[in-house]
Motif scaffolding. Structure first.
Motif, PDB file in Angstrom:
ATOM      1  N   ASN A 212      -0.548 -32.332  34.048  1.00  0.00           N
ATOM      2  CA  ASN A 212      -1.982 -32.622  33.891  1.00  0.00           C
ATOM      3  C   ASN A 212      -2.432 -33.753  34.818  1.00  0.00           C
ATOM      4  OD1 ASN A 212      -2.243 -30.679  31.835  1.00  0.00           O
ATOM      5  ND2 ASN A 212      -1.575 -32.149  30.301  1.00  0.00           N
ATOM      6  N   ARG A 215      -5.982 -35.335  35.308  1.00  0.00           N
ATOM      7  CA  ARG A 215      -6.572 -36.321  34.394  1.00  0.00           C
ATOM      8  C   ARG A 215      -6.439 -37.749  34.925  1.00  0.00           C
ATOM      9  NH1 ARG A 215      -4.487 -33.924  28.525  1.00  0.00           N
ATOM     10  NH2 ARG A 215      -5.504 -31.889  28.717  1.00  0.00           N
ATOM     11  N   HIS A 244     -14.081 -31.637  34.317  1.00  0.00           N
ATOM     12  CA  HIS A 244     -13.330 -31.403  35.552  1.00  0.00           C
ATOM     13  C   HIS A 244     -13.957 -30.216  36.296  1.00  0.00           C
ATOM     14  CE1 HIS A 244      -9.297 -30.101  37.538  1.00  0.00           C
ATOM     15  NE2 HIS A 244     -10.005 -30.869  38.340  1.00  0.00           N
TER      16      HIS A 244
END
Length: 558
Positions: A212, A215, A244
């Motif tokens: 991820n 992030r 996003h």
């Protein structure tokens, strides 16, 4: 401007020793960072002076080589190492690689505190911050002009590429390519993968990306192979207000990025997000207009062709139409919050609708689509003179092609199934719509073994649900099946499904045993037991129909 050379000339650092990378003495220092965690390398920025004890280098030559290469890719200005604590001495292999890369390695005397180095460097470069702020305002103005005049993604990519003097790739959250700044740059276009009408960036070539990593919301650098030559590639996640929107990739083919280039990248990221928001809003508005029209059509509010003709649509009233509903069920992380899940689902539906609209444009001229919640609703026009069989085949083929496209064009984090109503004249389309919705309701608690379902295959089930109340249905199947159901539950047997198979094969022992994969004698034993539990004679024709109906009602009400 503070360079590595002027840093070493400061009175406080006269005792520092340059051991490698003299070709990088003119590197500009724009910041300072302490690094003793190898996983924190993705948090570094271009132009930073790194200070470390060398803990994570240990004595592993491969690790040493890897991080020296990584620091060069990030375009760090220099590495200050305090040996004798964890790293006994700066290895010759590290020195040689740093010398080749013109990445200065500076040995810190044992008694100098890291905090002292940071304070002095920050004091020296404080004046440079004002210059960066002024340059940032100018860059912001340039992107504002692009956005103000409706430049779109192509101009954003081209403008950013001109600022950072390197090719730019803009991709969405699924790594589908939105645009490339220089389409003639074959080194880039050759690595893209074509899937249908879409080009995808092969993100799998970066094998060491953090989980991820988007992030992190800051650029990270990885190596990218072009024509058997490795180049640093900066990956910038694009976020705005926790949402996003995609990624910006800067392929450093021409030159390394400076701190000012990273300022341009941040401003380009904001322009990217705002443009995506603008495009999403346009799509949302267009879809709402389509949805309002189709809602009226599918609810039966448009009752004549004159009213239909008043709408500016490409619907052909001379054709028959079939309603297809594609239900999209996401199978993402259960720990995701309700707000995040809603945002993910909304973006997924917008992305799928946009992609599908492009896909069907030239392939299916009489197919119309809009989205509502987690569904894509489609109206497929067919020639009224076609036979029932040919119409069915055309609808079935279209549904399968669209289903395969939707499944192949995204990540495998969704389940897609299609329900299809009857083919009817345009003014009767509300019935087809209700039929497609009815099938969704009938399948609500079932495992979706198939992917495409026609209402005609559920007509009997629909009739039972509409004609017999839930209480009546339960009373009916309880009358015939309760002793059998109770026995199965108490003894963990499977006599109820055996009865269902036996009736489905017209009381034929041979075909039933083969269907159940059991021996003939085993089936005969089960049938004798079933007969003893049923309140009616299984052999009488009127009872076989009643038992089949009871089993059907039992399935519908579970």
């Amino acid at each position: 401007m503070l360079t590595v050379k002027s840093f070493l000339q400061l009175p406080q650092f006269k005792a520092f020793n340059l051991v490698a990378g003299k070709g990088g003495l003119e590197n500009e220092i724009t910041g300072v960072n302490i690094l003793d965690n190898p996983d924190a390398s993705d948090w570094l920025s271009a132009g930073e002076l790194l200070i470390t004890s060398g803990y994570f280098f240990s004595e592993n030559p491969e690790v040493q080589q890897k991080f020296i290469q990584r620091f060069k890719e990030i375009n760090c200005s220099a590495i200050c190492i305090k040996p004798h604590i964890y790293l006994k001495e700066i290895p010759e292999s590290m020195r040689q690689l740093a010398e080749t890369l013109s990445l200065p390695i500076i040995e810190i005397p044992y008694g100098i505190a890291f905090s002292k180095i940071m304070n002095i460097v920050m004091a020296e470069i404080s004046g440079h911050v004002n210059e960066l702020n002024q340059a940032s305002l100018e860059i912001h103005s340039q992107f504002f002009e692009i956005s103000l005049h409706g430049g779109g993604m192509k101009k954003i990519a081209a403008g950013l590429a001109q600022m950072v003097h390197n090719p730019i790739i803009l991709v969405d959250t699924n790594w589908a390519v939105i645009t490339v700044s220089d389409q003639k740059q074959t080194a880039i276009t050759d690595i893209l993968k074509k899937v249908g009408d879409t080009f995808l960036f092969p993100i799998e070539i970066f094998t060491d990306l953090p989980t991820n990593f988007e992030r992190i919301q800051k650029p990270i650098t990885r190596s990218l192979l072009f024509n058997e030559v490795e180049y640093p590639c900066v990956i910038m996640p694009v976020y705005f207000d926790t949402i996003h929107y995609g990624f910006i990739l800067v392929c450093q083919i021409e030159q390394s990025l400076t701190d000012l280039d990273y300022v341009a990248l941040e401003n380009g990221s904001m322009a990217f997000a705002l443009e995506q928001m603008r495009l999403f809003e346009i799509e949302r508005t267009e879809n709402r207009i389509r949805r309002d029209f189709f809602d009226q059509l599918l609810s039966g509010q448009i009752k004549d062709l004159t009213t239909l003709a008043a709408y500016d649509t490409t619907i052909d009233p001379a054709l028959n139409y079939t309603v297809l509903i594609f239900s999209i069920q996401t199978t993402g992380n259960e720990s995701t919050s309700l707000m995040q899940k809603k945002q993910i689902e909304d973006r997924l539906m917008k992305s799928m609708l946009s992609s599908l609209t492009t896909y069907i444009a030239n392939r299916f001229p009489h197919l119309h689509v809009f989205s509502r919640k987690n569904q894509l609703v489609m109206l497929l026009g067919t020639t009224p003179t076609l036979s029932t069989v040919k119409t069915h085949n055309e609808v079935s083929d279209t549904a399968e092609r669209i289903r395969m496209y939707l499944e192949q064009s995204g990540k495998m984090d969704r389940e897609i199934f299609c329900t299809i109503g009857s083919t009817l004249p345009i003014l009767e389309l509300s019935r087809s719509f209700e039929e497609a919705k009815k099938v969704i309701h009938l399948l609500e608690d079932d495992e979706k073994e198939e992917k495409i379902y026609f209402f005609n295959d559920f007509y009997f089930d629909s009739f039972l649900v509409d004609s017999i109340s839930k209480e009546q249905g339960k009373a009916f199947y309880a009358h015939y099946l309760n002793p059998l159901l109770a026995y199965d539950q108490k003894n963990n047997t499977s006599f109820t499904p055996t009865l269902k198979a036996y009736l489905a094969h017209h009381l034929n022992v041979a075909t039933t045993s083969r269907a159940l994969f059991i021996h003939r004698n085993t089936l005969l034993y089960r049938i004798d037991k079933i007969k003893s539990l049923l309140p009616v004679d299984l052999e009488q024709e009127k009872n076989t129909f009643a038992l089949q109906l009871a089993l059907k009602l039992y399935d519908l009400h579970q």
